[in-house]
Design an enzyme around this catalytic site. Structure first.
Site, mmCIF file in Angstrom:
data_model
loop_
_atom_site.group_PDB
_atom_site.id
_atom_site.type_symbol
_atom_site.label_atom_id
_atom_site.label_comp_id
_atom_site.label_asym_id
_atom_site.label_seq_id
_atom_site.Cartn_x
_atom_site.Cartn_y
_atom_site.Cartn_z
ATOM 1 N N GLU A 190 4.533 3.482 -11.206
ATOM 2 C CA GLU A 190 5.715 3.923 -11.942
ATOM 3 C C GLU A 190 5.663 3.494 -13.408
ATOM 4 O OE1 GLU A 190 9.092 4.269 -8.521
ATOM 5 O OE2 GLU A 190 8.802 2.268 -9.353
ATOM 6 N N ASP A 203 8.902 4.974 0.460
ATOM 7 C CA ASP A 203 9.731 4.131 -0.395
ATOM 8 C C ASP A 203 11.076 3.822 0.254
ATOM 9 O OD1 ASP A 203 10.713 2.688 -2.530
ATOM 10 O OD2 ASP A 203 11.123 4.426 -3.794
ATOM 11 N N GLU A 252 19.264 1.179 -1.254
ATOM 12 C CA GLU A 252 19.024 2.207 -2.265
ATOM 13 C C GLU A 252 19.121 3.614 -1.693
ATOM 14 O OE1 GLU A 252 15.203 3.636 -5.013
ATOM 15 O OE2 GLU A 252 15.158 1.725 -3.945
#
Length: 707
Positions: free
Chosen positions: A296, A370, A398
């Site tokens: 990332e 993820d 998340e």
């Protein structure tokens, strides 16, 4: 004058109110120590043998807890003796302490002198502290203390929280307010909340904390911030907690003025050696570094044509003389494996097995994408027998509805820990890879991305505290069941009354599956909104890189849905051991929960029960929404057993969850229908709005997303 008298009378009334009548804000977590029914049976005194800051903490904890549990009653139970196994009288008892290691404990009913006692002993003072909390769990859950015999040793060595906290106070993927670290007032001011944080972690056996975000700023390694970290380390040390820092790989360039961060450059190596010495001078028991590299956009060794092992080993050599370790993350999310993002970590790390230094742990997420509501276990587990692998899970939610959706994650972590890699035959579980028993590793670890913030209740909601609790308990002993942990937490957090514990435990055990059902049923994944990861957005297809788009993960069209990871597709199944790969390669033997993760199937595919795939998919969405409604109804019946403050907040959050679950269900079904053109199964309700309505929804300023 009259108003002044009224104010004075009001103040006096508040002062005279019983403690239980005051507002319950959740700050006490599972360490509430409320009066018990049979106070007379409680231990009557605490005797500490030896002196250290940690032993004094154990004594203070017991003294405070027993006073609170006794209320106004008199106690007549045996005394509690806190002592290490080196005490002469304790050694004379010849108790089985040899196998306790440095952190294990033994709590047992014994006779010392001429009187009965409850002995809390260990080979170290931190073990005595852990035993103290084990005894208090026993008391708090009304389990009884007659003929006590509690013995436990942690199965995993490093039990660490990863705080994704930024230096500006924001928390990436944080849903409980700003960071609990007030970098502005550190190191001069270390308020009581830091001590309470350490105490809560010690009660679970958590022994490490990474203070800063894996998307690290180089400033974290400057002298002022090292001093701030040292101040926190001083607070945490008596509680058995080491401090770690996320290190930015390019720090030699950003801080040292070097032209490169190449790990094989002697100048870079010397810079890190000097930096490690500086950190250890300030924090002698510093744990080491956590690194996110070449993922990332983060810098890393591959920027210089080097491997992850080259980068990790350079840092490992820097901290090795001081007893430190390096946790090197295997989350390598970049556009280097275009056919399947799920294959990337295995592709990059499997060839490096055996090349990492002895003080390096490769930190692997529970699944290959993820932190999705459900993923199959990561194929790296069992694939790197010469390398210690550290399991990374996400405590903060998340992708699971932030703090407002009730989702107990103990069931998720139990699922991955129990998953069988089959690399050495049946019983080669992920748990055995992580605890080192499968491949003989002594360096072992587990990490949880923390859900802790500055909110008064620490985690943003009462039930999110349960995930912090469950992580700590499973990190200590992964053989504990999620159900037993949920039951224990409910008793400690609310009341041990079975009338509450039983229904709350049932809610918790079903909750995560409901979230999977209304968000990502049957193995679907990554269908959330871009960036903030809140709300459904399976239609997004216009982002720059293919793997940024939800359509990449579901691949739905008029003919079918799902990601083909068999030999006819990306062949990701080949990354698993042969028996596992064979099971995943056939849709008839693939667990239904993972079906669309591994297979692209026609909408009319016949499931084992005779129902079509389309009918089953809609039924799962309906089951998820109905499950949330059931939880809400159940919670409302528990109002007489829960304080009004926490009951009202949870009830409001369940209402939010029911609304969001309905939106997920309706938006997803509307989108799938736009592709497959199929009618809804008989009895299924149509979405409340057309697809365009759901596509128009936006969530600006969603929490936990700094951008």
């Amino acid at each position: 004058m009259f108003n002044g008298v009224r104010l004075l009378l009001f103040a006096l009334c508040v002062m005279l109110m019983p403690a239980h009548a005051r507002a319950e804000d959740g700050y006490d977590l599972w360490l509430r120590y409320r009066p018990v029914t049979d106070a007379a049976a409680l231990p009557r005194a605490v005797e500490r043998r030896g002196d250290s800051p940690t032993l004094r903490l154990a004594e203070e904890e017991l003294t405070r807890a027993l006073a609170a549990m006794a209320g106004d009653g008199r106690t007549r139970g045996p005394r509690i003796v806190l002592a290490t196994s080196a005490d002469a009288e304790i050694a004379a008892l010849r108790l089985p302490t040899a196998d306790l290691g440095t952190e294990g404990y033994l709590v047992r009913s014994v006779r010392l002198g001429n009187s009965p006692a409850i002995l809390v002993t260990a080979n170290s003072d931190i073990g005595v502290l852990y035993g103290t909390f084990a005894l208090l769990r026993q008391l708090g859950t009304a389990a009884g203390i007659a003929d006590l015999d509690l013995t436990s040793t942690p199965r995993i060595g490093l039990r660490v929280l990863n705080h994704w906290d930024n230096l500006d106070g924001q928390v990436e993927r944080g849903y409980a307010g700003e960071s609990i670290w007030d970098w502005w007032t550190l190191p001069e001011y270390t308020g009581p909340r830091y001590t309470d944080y350490a105490r809560a972690n010690a009660s679970l056996g958590i022994n490490g904390t990474v203070l800063n975000n894996v998307n690290a700023k180089a400033d974290s390694l400057t002298a002022p911030y090292i001093a701030k970290a040292a101040a926190l380390a001083d607070v945490f040390r008596p509680w058995g907690i080491k401090v770690y820092l996320s290190a930015r790989f390019s720090a030699p360039v950003e801080l040292g003025g070097l032209p490169t961060a190449d790990p094989l450059d002697p100048r870079v190596q010397e810079w890190w050696n000097a930096k490690a010495t500086e950190v250890y001078r300030a924090i002698p028991d510093f744990g080491g570094f956590l690194v996110k590299a070449n993922s990332e956009g983060q810098p890393g060794p591959r920027d210089y044509g080097r491997s992850h092992a080259d980068g990790a080993n350079m840092l490992a050599r820097a901290v090795a003389p001081h007893g430190g370790i390096v946790m090197w993350r295997a989350f390598v999310y970049a556009d280097t494996d275009p056919d399947d993002r799920a294959k990337q970590a295995y592709t990059e790390f499997k060839p490096l097995d055996g090349q990492f230094a002895d003080n390096v742990l490769v930190q692997v997420k529970n699944g290959a994408i993820d932190f999705q509501p459900r993923e199959p276990f990561h194929p790296l587990f069992g694939a790197m027998p010469q390398t210690p692998l550290m399991l990374e899970v996400q405590i903060t939610k998340e992708y699971l509805g932030y703090n407002t959706h009730l989702a107990f994650l103990g069931t998720m972590w139990e699922e991955v820990l129990d998953a069988d890699t089959m690399v050495q035959g049946a019983g080669s579980t992920v748990a055995r890879v992580v605890d080192g028993s499968l491949e003989g590793h002594r360096l072992t670890g587990i990490a949880g991305v923390a859900n802790i913030g500055a909110d008064r209740d620490w985690s943003g909601s009462t039930f999110d505290q349960a995930n912090w609790y469950a992580f700590g308990r499973l990190a200590w002993d992964h053989t504990l069941s999620a159900e037993a942990i949920a039951r224990e937490w409910a008793a400690l957090t609310f009341t041990p009354d079975p009338a509450l514990v039983q229904p709350v435990t049932a809610m918790m055990m079903a909750s995560r599956e409901y979230v999977v059902d209304y968000m990502t049923p049957l193995g679907l994944a990554h269908l959330m909104g871009t960036g903030h990861h809140h709300g459904p957005a399976p239609w997004v297809a216009d982002l720059a890189r293919p793997e940024w788009n939800p359509v990449y993960y579901h691949r739905a069209d008029r003919q079918g849905i799902g990601f083909d990871r068999t030999a006819s597709g990306s062949n990701a199944v080949a990354q698993y051991a042969a028996p596992v790969a064979a099971r995943y390669a056939d849709p008839r033997t693939t667990p239904v929960e993972d079906l669309l993760w591994f297979h692209h199937l026609p909408w009319d595919w016949q499931m084992a029960d005779g129902e079509s795939l389309w009918g089953t998919l809609v039924a799962r969405y309906d089951r998820g929404v109905a499950g949330v409604a059931d939880m809400r109804r159940q919670w409302q019946t528990l109002a007489p057993l829960v304080d009004p403050e926490r009951h009202a907040q949870t009830d409001a959050f369940l209402a939010i969850q029911q609304r969001d679950a309905t939106e997920w269900r309706d938006a997803s079904i509307a989108y799938w229908q736009s592709l497959n053109g199929l009618p809804l199964p008989a009895g299924a309700a149509a979405p409340a709005h057309p697809l365009e309505y759901y596509q128009s929804l936006a969530y600006p300023y969603a929490p936990g997303h700094p951008d």
